[in-house]
Scaffold this motif. Structure first.
Motif, PDB file in Angstrom:
ATOM      1  N   SER A  82       0.891  -1.234   0.007  1.00 22.13           N
ATOM      2  CA  SER A  82      -0.044   0.173  -0.034  1.00 22.13           C
ATOM      3  C   SER A  82       0.982   1.125  -0.047  1.00 22.13           C
ATOM      4  CB  SER A  82      -0.850  -0.059   1.201  1.00 22.13           C
ATOM      5  OG  SER A  82      -1.915  -1.141   1.064  1.00 22.13           O
ATOM      6  N   LEU A  83       2.060   1.382   0.681  1.00 21.41           N
ATOM      7  CA  LEU A  83       2.660   2.374   1.064  1.00 21.41           C
ATOM      8  C   LEU A  83       3.516   2.632  -0.654  1.00 21.41           C
ATOM      9  CD1 LEU A  83       3.878   4.682   2.431  1.00 21.41           C
ATOM     10  CD2 LEU A  83       5.909   3.020   3.485  1.00 21.41           C
ATOM     11  N   ASP A  84       3.868   1.530  -1.086  1.00 22.55           N
ATOM     12  CA  ASP A  84       4.511   1.573  -2.419  1.00 22.55           C
ATOM     13  C   ASP A  84       3.620   2.368  -3.547  1.00 22.55           C
ATOM     14  OD1 ASP A  84       6.766   0.101  -1.907  1.00 22.55           O
ATOM     15  OD2 ASP A  84       5.885  -1.536  -2.646  1.00 22.55           O
ATOM     16  N   VAL A  85       2.402   1.922  -3.450  1.00 19.93           N
ATOM     17  CA  VAL A  85       1.320   2.671  -4.431  1.00 19.93           C
ATOM     18  C   VAL A  85       1.170   4.005  -3.756  1.00 19.93           C
ATOM     19  CG1 VAL A  85      -0.896   2.405  -5.553  1.00 19.93           C
ATOM     20  CG2 VAL A  85       0.247   0.355  -4.754  1.00 19.93           C
ATOM     21  N   MET A  86       0.952   4.348  -2.590  1.00 18.18           N
ATOM     22  CA  MET A  86       0.729   5.597  -2.040  1.00 18.18           C
ATOM     23  C   MET A  86       1.967   6.686  -2.496  1.00 18.18           C
ATOM     24  SD  MET A  86      -1.594   7.526  -0.812  1.00 18.18           S
ATOM     25  CE  MET A  86      -2.791   6.829   0.427  1.00 18.18           C
ATOM     26  N   GLU A  87       3.059   6.322  -2.358  1.00 18.33           N
ATOM     27  CA  GLU A  87       4.363   6.980  -2.474  1.00 18.33           C
ATOM     28  C   GLU A  87       4.237   7.363  -3.887  1.00 18.33           C
ATOM     29  OE1 GLU A  87       7.603   5.541   0.587  1.00 18.33           O
ATOM     30  OE2 GLU A  87       7.511   4.705  -1.297  1.00 18.33           O
ATOM     31  N   THR A  88       3.825   6.643  -4.847  1.00 24.50           N
ATOM     32  CA  THR A  88       3.843   7.058  -6.261  1.00 24.50           C
ATOM     33  C   THR A  88       2.663   7.890  -6.927  1.00 24.50           C
ATOM     34  OG1 THR A  88       4.981   4.821  -7.055  1.00 24.50           O
ATOM     35  CG2 THR A  88       3.835   6.016  -8.793  1.00 24.50           C
ATOM     36  N   ALA A  89       1.496   7.663  -6.168  1.00 23.22           N
ATOM     37  CA  ALA A  89       0.386   8.598  -6.247  1.00 23.22           C
ATOM     38  C   ALA A  89       0.495   9.783  -5.752  1.00 23.22           C
ATOM     39  CB  ALA A  89      -0.866   7.874  -5.605  1.00 23.22           C
ATOM     40  N   VAL A  90       1.053   9.783  -4.388  1.00 27.04           N
ATOM     41  CA  VAL A  90       1.237  11.219  -3.981  1.00 27.04           C
ATOM     42  C   VAL A  90       2.295  12.023  -4.634  1.00 27.04           C
ATOM     43  CG1 VAL A  90       2.335  12.259  -2.006  1.00 27.04           C
ATOM     44  CG2 VAL A  90       0.479  10.586  -1.659  1.00 27.04           C
ATOM     45  N   THR A  91       3.380  11.529  -5.187  1.00 22.48           N
ATOM     46  CA  THR A  91       4.385  12.205  -6.059  1.00 22.48           C
ATOM     47  C   THR A  91       3.721  12.618  -7.311  1.00 22.48           C
ATOM     48  OG1 THR A  91       6.184  10.645  -5.361  1.00 22.48           O
ATOM     49  CG2 THR A  91       6.629  11.839  -7.447  1.00 22.48           C
TER      50      THR A  91
END
Length: 416
Positions: A82-91
Protein backbone atom coordinates in the motif's frame (compact mmCIF):
# COMPACT_ATOMS: atom_id res chain seq x y z
CA UNK A 1 11.01 -15.71 3.34
CA UNK A 2 10.03 -13.84 6.50
CA UNK A 3 6.38 -13.79 7.52
CA UNK A 4 4.83 -10.85 9.36
CA UNK A 5 3.16 -13.13 11.91
CA UNK A 6 5.92 -14.94 13.80
CA UNK A 7 3.29 -17.36 15.13
CA UNK A 8 2.94 -19.01 11.70
CA UNK A 9 5.22 -22.04 11.55
CA UNK A 10 4.01 -23.55 8.26
CA UNK A 11 6.89 -24.70 6.05
CA UNK A 12 6.58 -24.80 2.26
CA UNK A 13 8.58 -27.16 0.07
CA UNK A 14 9.60 -24.48 -2.41
CA UNK A 15 9.47 -20.71 -2.90
CA UNK A 16 9.53 -19.30 -6.43
CA UNK A 17 10.26 -15.59 -6.75
CA UNK A 18 8.47 -14.30 -9.84
CA UNK A 19 9.24 -11.05 -11.64
CA UNK A 20 6.97 -11.51 -14.68
CA UNK A 21 3.54 -12.88 -15.48
CA UNK A 22 5.19 -15.58 -17.58
CA UNK A 23 7.16 -16.78 -14.56
CA UNK A 24 3.96 -16.81 -12.52
CA UNK A 25 2.25 -18.96 -15.16
CA UNK A 26 5.17 -21.39 -15.25
CA UNK A 27 5.18 -21.67 -11.44
CA UNK A 28 1.45 -22.44 -11.39
CA UNK A 29 1.84 -25.19 -13.96
CA UNK A 30 4.89 -26.62 -12.19
CA UNK A 31 3.03 -26.83 -8.88
CA UNK A 32 0.07 -28.55 -10.52
CA UNK A 33 2.23 -31.03 -12.43
CA UNK A 34 4.05 -31.98 -9.23
CA UNK A 35 0.90 -32.17 -7.15
CA UNK A 36 1.99 -29.41 -4.78
CA UNK A 37 -0.42 -27.18 -2.93
CA UNK A 38 -0.10 -23.62 -4.23
CA UNK A 39 -0.10 -20.33 -2.35
CA UNK A 40 0.68 -16.74 -3.28
CA UNK A 41 2.68 -14.21 -1.25
CA UNK A 42 2.09 -10.64 -2.32
CA UNK A 43 4.04 -7.69 -1.04
CA UNK A 44 2.45 -7.47 2.40
CA UNK A 45 1.17 -9.69 5.17
CA UNK A 46 -1.77 -11.78 6.30
CA UNK A 47 -2.32 -12.65 9.96
CA UNK A 48 -3.55 -16.16 9.16
CA UNK A 49 -0.46 -17.10 7.13
CA UNK A 50 -2.38 -18.01 3.99
CA UNK A 51 0.66 -17.10 1.87
CA UNK A 52 2.23 -20.41 2.91
CA UNK A 53 0.87 -23.96 2.72
CA UNK A 54 2.58 -26.90 4.36
CA UNK A 55 4.79 -28.71 1.86
CA UNK A 56 3.52 -26.52 -0.95
CA UNK A 57 4.90 -24.14 -3.53
CA UNK A 58 4.83 -20.42 -2.76
CA UNK A 59 4.67 -17.92 -5.59
CA UNK A 60 6.49 -14.92 -4.13
CA UNK A 61 5.44 -11.75 -5.94
CA UNK A 62 7.71 -9.38 -3.99
CA UNK A 63 9.89 -8.70 -7.08
CA UNK A 64 6.73 -7.42 -8.83
CA UNK A 65 6.50 -4.26 -6.73
CA UNK A 66 6.65 -1.70 -9.53
CA UNK A 67 4.00 1.02 -9.57
CA UNK A 68 3.14 3.46 -12.34
CA UNK A 69 0.57 6.20 -12.84
CA UNK A 70 -1.24 6.90 -16.10
CA UNK A 71 -3.63 9.86 -15.91
CA UNK A 72 -5.90 8.99 -12.97
CA UNK A 73 -5.09 5.27 -12.75
CA UNK A 74 -2.36 3.53 -10.76
CA UNK A 75 -0.85 0.32 -12.15
CA UNK A 76 0.33 -1.73 -9.17
CA UNK A 77 2.34 -4.92 -9.52
CA UNK A 78 1.19 -7.92 -7.53
CA UNK A 79 4.02 -7.42 -5.03
CA UNK A 80 3.44 -3.73 -4.36
CA UNK A 81 2.56 -2.66 -0.84
CA UNK A 82 0.00 0.00 0.00
CA UNK A 83 2.84 2.40 0.81
CA UNK A 84 4.52 1.66 -2.54
CA UNK A 85 1.36 2.67 -4.37
CA UNK A 86 0.63 5.67 -2.16
CA UNK A 87 4.15 7.07 -2.57
CA UNK A 88 3.85 6.94 -6.35
CA UNK A 89 0.37 8.45 -6.30
CA UNK A 90 1.34 11.29 -3.95
CA UNK A 91 4.39 12.10 -6.08
CA UNK A 92 1.94 12.52 -8.97
CA UNK A 93 -0.25 14.83 -6.85
CA UNK A 94 -2.92 12.18 -6.31
CA UNK A 95 -3.92 9.57 -3.77
CA UNK A 96 -4.96 5.93 -3.72
CA UNK A 97 -7.52 4.36 -1.39
CA UNK A 98 -5.63 2.08 1.01
CA UNK A 99 -6.00 0.56 4.44
CA UNK A 100 -4.32 1.92 7.55
CA UNK A 101 -0.96 0.09 7.47
CA UNK A 102 1.66 0.77 4.79
CA UNK A 103 3.20 -2.72 4.63
CA UNK A 104 -0.07 -4.43 3.68
CA UNK A 105 -0.06 -5.69 0.11
CA UNK A 106 -2.15 -3.46 -2.13
CA UNK A 107 -3.63 -6.30 -4.17
CA UNK A 108 -4.52 -8.46 -1.18
CA UNK A 109 -6.13 -5.55 0.62
CA UNK A 110 -8.22 -4.42 -2.34
CA UNK A 111 -9.26 -7.87 -3.56
CA UNK A 112 -10.74 -8.68 -0.15
CA UNK A 113 -12.46 -5.33 0.42
CA UNK A 114 -10.13 -2.75 1.89
CA UNK A 115 -11.33 -0.77 4.91
CA UNK A 116 -9.37 2.43 5.39
CA UNK A 117 -9.36 6.15 6.18
CA UNK A 118 -11.24 7.17 3.02
CA UNK A 119 -14.27 4.91 3.49
CA UNK A 120 -16.77 7.73 3.81
CA UNK A 121 -15.65 9.70 0.78
CA UNK A 122 -14.58 6.90 -1.58
CA UNK A 123 -15.64 3.51 -0.19
CA UNK A 124 -13.42 0.47 0.34
CA UNK A 125 -10.39 -0.11 -1.87
CA UNK A 126 -12.19 -2.75 -3.95
CA UNK A 127 -14.57 -0.07 -5.25
CA UNK A 128 -11.60 1.72 -6.86
CA UNK A 129 -10.44 -1.33 -8.87
CA UNK A 130 -10.90 -0.61 -12.58
CA UNK A 131 -9.06 -3.60 -14.01
CA UNK A 132 -6.63 -6.43 -13.31
CA UNK A 133 -4.20 -8.68 -15.16
CA UNK A 134 -4.74 -12.20 -13.84
CA UNK A 135 -2.83 -15.44 -14.38
CA UNK A 136 -5.33 -18.31 -14.24
CA UNK A 137 -4.95 -21.87 -12.98
CA UNK A 138 -4.15 -23.15 -16.50
CA UNK A 139 -1.36 -20.60 -16.94
CA UNK A 140 -3.32 -18.31 -19.24
CA UNK A 141 -3.18 -14.56 -18.73
CA UNK A 142 -6.41 -12.57 -18.98
CA UNK A 143 -7.34 -8.96 -18.38
CA UNK A 144 -10.53 -8.33 -16.42
CA UNK A 145 -12.49 -5.10 -16.32
CA UNK A 146 -16.09 -3.98 -16.88
CA UNK A 147 -15.94 -5.05 -20.55
CA UNK A 148 -13.54 -8.01 -20.46
CA UNK A 149 -14.16 -11.07 -18.29
CA UNK A 150 -16.93 -9.20 -16.39
CA UNK A 151 -17.70 -12.13 -14.05
CA UNK A 152 -14.07 -12.28 -12.98
CA UNK A 153 -13.94 -8.51 -12.59
CA UNK A 154 -17.00 -8.64 -10.35
CA UNK A 155 -15.48 -11.42 -8.20
CA UNK A 156 -12.12 -9.72 -7.81
CA UNK A 157 -13.80 -6.76 -6.11
CA UNK A 158 -14.28 -8.40 -2.73
CA UNK A 159 -13.83 -12.12 -3.44
CA UNK A 160 -10.11 -12.16 -2.69
CA UNK A 161 -7.30 -13.99 -4.45
CA UNK A 162 -9.38 -17.09 -5.10
CA UNK A 163 -9.57 -16.97 -8.89
CA UNK A 164 -6.01 -16.47 -10.11
CA UNK A 165 -2.82 -14.53 -9.43
CA UNK A 166 -3.20 -10.78 -9.93
CA UNK A 167 0.05 -9.50 -11.43
CA UNK A 168 -1.13 -5.99 -12.29
CA UNK A 169 -3.92 -4.19 -10.45
CA UNK A 170 -5.45 -1.02 -11.90
CA UNK A 171 -6.83 1.42 -9.32
CA UNK A 172 -8.65 4.69 -9.90
CA UNK A 173 -6.84 7.54 -8.17
CA UNK A 174 -8.27 10.56 -6.39
CA UNK A 175 -7.17 14.11 -7.29
CA UNK A 176 -5.42 15.19 -4.08
CA UNK A 177 -2.24 14.21 -2.25
CA UNK A 178 -2.82 15.55 1.27
CA UNK A 179 -5.55 15.40 3.89
CA UNK A 180 -6.25 16.72 7.36
CA UNK A 181 -5.27 13.67 9.37
CA UNK A 182 -3.65 12.45 12.56
CA UNK A 183 -4.66 11.19 16.00
CA UNK A 184 -6.23 12.52 19.18
CA UNK A 185 -5.31 10.47 22.26
CA UNK A 186 -7.47 10.23 25.38
CA UNK A 187 -6.65 8.56 28.72
CA UNK A 188 -8.13 5.10 28.88
CA UNK A 189 -10.08 5.79 32.08
CA UNK A 190 -12.21 8.23 30.05
CA UNK A 191 -12.76 5.82 27.16
CA UNK A 192 -16.43 5.18 27.93
CA UNK A 193 -17.44 8.83 28.03
CA UNK A 194 -15.40 9.68 24.93
CA UNK A 195 -16.95 6.83 22.95
CA UNK A 196 -20.45 7.84 24.05
CA UNK A 197 -19.72 11.39 23.01
CA UNK A 198 -18.49 10.25 19.63
CA UNK A 199 -21.51 7.96 19.17
CA UNK A 200 -23.75 11.00 19.62
CA UNK A 201 -21.89 12.79 16.81
CA UNK A 202 -21.86 9.85 14.36
CA UNK A 203 -25.32 10.49 12.79
CA UNK A 204 -24.07 13.87 11.57
CA UNK A 205 -20.69 12.73 10.24
CA UNK A 206 -20.26 13.83 6.60
CA UNK A 207 -18.76 11.69 3.85
CA UNK A 208 -15.55 13.72 3.95
CA UNK A 209 -14.72 12.50 7.46
CA UNK A 210 -13.72 8.98 8.44
CA UNK A 211 -12.59 8.36 12.01
CA UNK A 212 -10.62 5.27 12.97
CA UNK A 213 -10.91 4.29 16.64
CA UNK A 214 -8.40 2.17 18.52
CA UNK A 215 -7.43 0.99 21.97
CA UNK A 216 -3.65 1.04 22.11
CA UNK A 217 -0.96 0.11 24.60
CA UNK A 218 1.91 2.61 24.60
CA UNK A 219 5.53 1.45 25.07
CA UNK A 220 5.47 2.52 28.74
CA UNK A 221 2.45 0.26 29.37
CA UNK A 222 -0.10 3.06 29.40
CA UNK A 223 -3.34 2.30 27.54
CA UNK A 224 -5.02 5.06 25.55
CA UNK A 225 -8.04 5.54 23.32
CA UNK A 226 -7.11 6.96 19.92
CA UNK A 227 -9.53 8.68 17.56
CA UNK A 228 -7.80 9.20 14.22
CA UNK A 229 -9.68 11.45 11.80
CA UNK A 230 -9.08 11.75 8.07
CA UNK A 231 -10.79 14.74 6.47
CA UNK A 232 -10.75 15.27 2.68
CA UNK A 233 -13.05 18.30 2.35
CA UNK A 234 -12.90 22.04 2.92
CA UNK A 235 -10.41 23.26 5.51
CA UNK A 236 -12.77 25.23 7.76
CA UNK A 237 -15.31 22.46 8.20
CA UNK A 238 -12.55 19.92 8.78
CA UNK A 239 -11.02 22.04 11.53
CA UNK A 240 -14.42 22.26 13.20
CA UNK A 241 -14.78 18.49 13.21
CA UNK A 242 -11.28 18.01 14.60
CA UNK A 243 -12.17 20.54 17.29
CA UNK A 244 -15.34 18.63 18.14
CA UNK A 245 -13.31 15.44 18.55
CA UNK A 246 -10.90 17.22 20.89
CA UNK A 247 -13.82 18.41 23.02
CA UNK A 248 -14.95 14.85 23.76
CA UNK A 249 -12.67 14.74 26.79
CA UNK A 250 -9.34 15.75 28.26
CA UNK A 251 -6.70 14.82 25.71
CA UNK A 252 -3.23 13.41 26.22
CA UNK A 253 -2.17 14.72 22.82
CA UNK A 254 -3.72 15.98 19.59
CA UNK A 255 -1.63 15.77 16.47
CA UNK A 256 -3.82 16.48 13.47
CA UNK A 257 -2.47 18.43 10.51
CA UNK A 258 -2.63 18.59 6.73
CA UNK A 259 -0.16 15.90 5.70
CA UNK A 260 0.74 13.77 2.67
CA UNK A 261 -1.20 10.54 3.01
CA UNK A 262 2.07 8.61 2.91
CA UNK A 263 2.74 9.91 6.44
CA UNK A 264 -0.50 8.38 7.68
CA UNK A 265 0.55 4.92 6.48
CA UNK A 266 4.04 5.24 7.92
CA UNK A 267 2.78 6.35 11.34
CA UNK A 268 0.50 3.34 11.72
CA UNK A 269 3.17 0.99 10.45
CA UNK A 270 5.20 1.55 13.62
CA UNK A 271 2.46 -0.15 15.63
CA UNK A 272 2.36 -3.30 13.51
CA UNK A 273 5.90 -3.76 12.26
CA UNK A 274 7.18 -7.19 11.27
CA UNK A 275 9.48 -7.43 14.29
CA UNK A 276 9.05 -10.96 15.57
CA UNK A 277 5.69 -10.58 17.30
CA UNK A 278 2.97 -13.20 16.96
CA UNK A 279 -0.59 -12.16 16.07
CA UNK A 280 -4.12 -13.49 16.32
CA UNK A 281 -7.18 -11.64 15.00
CA UNK A 282 -10.97 -11.87 15.16
CA UNK A 283 -13.59 -9.57 13.67
CA UNK A 284 -17.21 -8.49 14.02
CA UNK A 285 -19.30 -5.93 12.14
CA UNK A 286 -21.31 -3.79 14.56
CA UNK A 287 -24.25 -1.77 13.20
CA UNK A 288 -23.99 0.99 15.83
CA UNK A 289 -22.04 2.22 18.85
CA UNK A 290 -24.76 1.43 21.36
CA UNK A 291 -24.23 1.59 25.12
CA UNK A 292 -23.78 -2.21 25.40
CA UNK A 293 -21.22 -2.15 22.59
CA UNK A 294 -19.32 0.70 24.22
CA UNK A 295 -19.36 -1.16 27.56
CA UNK A 296 -17.90 -4.19 25.79
CA UNK A 297 -15.15 -2.12 24.16
CA UNK A 298 -14.21 -0.60 27.51
CA UNK A 299 -14.10 -4.06 29.04
CA UNK A 300 -11.88 -5.21 26.14
CA UNK A 301 -9.35 -2.50 26.95
CA UNK A 302 -9.59 -3.07 30.68
CA UNK A 303 -8.96 -6.81 30.36
CA UNK A 304 -6.23 -6.76 27.67
CA UNK A 305 -3.47 -9.16 28.66
CA UNK A 306 -0.54 -7.24 27.19
CA UNK A 307 0.37 -3.95 25.55
CA UNK A 308 -0.03 -5.45 22.07
CA UNK A 309 -3.59 -6.64 22.70
CA UNK A 310 -5.77 -3.99 21.12
CA UNK A 311 -8.92 -3.30 19.17
CA UNK A 312 -9.48 -1.13 16.12
CA UNK A 313 -12.73 0.05 14.55
CA UNK A 314 -13.36 1.31 11.02
CA UNK A 315 -16.50 3.35 10.30
CA UNK A 316 -18.14 2.06 7.11
CA UNK A 317 -20.40 4.90 6.01
CA UNK A 318 -21.10 7.50 3.33
CA UNK A 319 -20.02 6.54 -0.17
CA UNK A 320 -19.15 3.02 0.99
CA UNK A 321 -22.85 2.34 1.66
CA UNK A 322 -24.16 3.69 -1.66
CA UNK A 323 -22.92 0.87 -3.86
CA UNK A 324 -25.53 -1.83 -4.44
CA UNK A 325 -24.59 -5.08 -2.63
CA UNK A 326 -24.79 -7.03 -5.89
CA UNK A 327 -22.58 -4.57 -7.84
CA UNK A 328 -19.38 -6.11 -6.47
CA UNK A 329 -18.58 -9.32 -4.63
CA UNK A 330 -18.14 -7.23 -1.47
CA UNK A 331 -21.71 -7.41 -0.18
CA UNK A 332 -21.93 -5.79 3.28
CA UNK A 333 -23.09 -2.26 2.40
CA UNK A 334 -24.99 -1.32 5.56
CA UNK A 335 -23.44 1.38 7.71
CA UNK A 336 -21.42 -0.32 10.43
CA UNK A 337 -18.26 -0.34 12.52
CA UNK A 338 -15.86 -3.11 11.60
CA UNK A 339 -14.21 -4.28 14.82
CA UNK A 340 -10.80 -5.91 14.70
CA UNK A 341 -9.65 -7.65 17.86
CA UNK A 342 -5.87 -7.84 17.61
CA UNK A 343 -3.94 -10.03 20.04
CA UNK A 344 -0.16 -9.67 19.91
CA UNK A 345 2.70 -11.12 21.95
CA UNK A 346 6.43 -11.67 21.76
CA UNK A 347 7.00 -14.58 24.13
CA UNK A 348 5.34 -16.52 26.92
CA UNK A 349 2.06 -18.40 26.79
CA UNK A 350 -0.03 -17.27 23.79
CA UNK A 351 -3.28 -18.71 25.14
CA UNK A 352 -4.28 -15.78 27.41
CA UNK A 353 -3.91 -13.39 24.47
CA UNK A 354 -5.90 -15.59 22.11
CA UNK A 355 -8.59 -16.23 24.68
CA UNK A 356 -8.92 -12.50 25.32
CA UNK A 357 -9.70 -11.94 21.63
CA UNK A 358 -12.02 -14.95 21.43
CA UNK A 359 -13.96 -13.88 24.54
CA UNK A 360 -14.61 -10.34 23.30
CA UNK A 361 -15.48 -11.76 19.87
CA UNK A 362 -18.00 -14.15 21.40
CA UNK A 363 -19.57 -11.41 23.52
CA UNK A 364 -19.79 -9.09 20.50
CA UNK A 365 -21.83 -11.63 18.52
CA UNK A 366 -25.08 -10.56 20.19
CA UNK A 367 -24.61 -7.02 18.85
CA UNK A 368 -23.19 -7.85 15.41
CA UNK A 369 -24.36 -8.15 11.84
CA UNK A 370 -24.11 -11.63 10.32
CA UNK A 371 -20.87 -12.46 8.55
CA UNK A 372 -17.79 -10.31 8.91
CA UNK A 373 -14.95 -8.67 7.01
CA UNK A 374 -13.56 -11.32 4.64
CA UNK A 375 -9.94 -10.12 4.80
CA UNK A 376 -9.82 -10.73 8.56
CA UNK A 377 -11.91 -13.90 8.83
CA UNK A 378 -9.88 -16.96 9.76
CA UNK A 379 -10.23 -20.42 8.22
CA UNK A 380 -12.24 -21.68 11.22
CA UNK A 381 -14.81 -18.85 11.26
CA UNK A 382 -17.30 -21.08 9.46
CA UNK A 383 -20.53 -19.38 10.51
CA UNK A 384 -19.22 -15.93 9.59
CA UNK A 385 -17.74 -17.13 6.30
CA UNK A 386 -21.08 -18.65 5.29
CA UNK A 387 -22.79 -15.28 5.67
CA UNK A 388 -20.04 -12.80 4.81
CA UNK A 389 -21.09 -12.46 1.17
CA UNK A 390 -24.84 -12.48 1.72
CA UNK A 391 -26.77 -13.16 -1.48
CA UNK A 392 -23.53 -12.87 -3.49
CA UNK A 393 -22.31 -16.24 -2.21
CA UNK A 394 -24.03 -18.24 -4.95
CA UNK A 395 -22.57 -16.11 -7.74
CA UNK A 396 -19.11 -16.26 -6.16
CA UNK A 397 -19.33 -20.05 -6.17
CA UNK A 398 -20.24 -20.05 -9.86
CA UNK A 399 -17.36 -17.74 -10.76
CA UNK A 400 -14.95 -19.90 -8.74
CA UNK A 401 -16.13 -22.97 -10.64
CA UNK A 402 -15.72 -21.18 -13.96
CA UNK A 403 -12.20 -19.84 -13.42
CA UNK A 404 -10.70 -22.29 -10.92
CA UNK A 405 -12.72 -25.53 -11.05
CA UNK A 406 -9.94 -27.56 -9.43
CA UNK A 407 -9.57 -25.24 -6.45
CA UNK A 408 -5.95 -24.37 -7.11
CA UNK A 409 -6.16 -20.97 -5.41
CA UNK A 410 -7.05 -20.48 -1.76
CA UNK A 411 -7.15 -16.84 -0.75
CA UNK A 412 -9.49 -15.52 1.91
CA UNK A 413 -12.01 -18.23 2.82
CA UNK A 414 -15.07 -18.53 0.57
CA UNK A 415 -18.40 -20.11 1.48
CA UNK A 416 -18.39 -23.84 0.85
Amino acid sequence: MKLWNAGITTKPAEIVRCATKEQVGAAILAARQRGLALSVAGGGHDWAGRAVREGGLVIDLSPMNRVGVTADVAHAGGGATSLDVMETAVTAGQTVVTGTVGSVGMAGLALGGGYGPQLGSAGPACDLIVGAEVVLADGRVVFADAEHEPDLFWALRGGGGNFGVVTDLRLRLRPFATALAGSVLFPWDRAGSVLRGWAALVPGVPDELTVHIASLGLPDGTRVLALSPTWVGGAAQGERWVGDIGKLGTTISSQVARIPLTEQLVATERLFAADGRSWYLRTRSLPALTDPVIDLLVEAGDSAVGADDAFAMHHFHGQATRVAPEATAFAERHEHFMLELVAGWRDGDPQPHREWARRIWRDAAAHALPGGYPNVLGPDDHDQIARAWGTNAERLTRVKQKYDPDGVFTGIPLPS
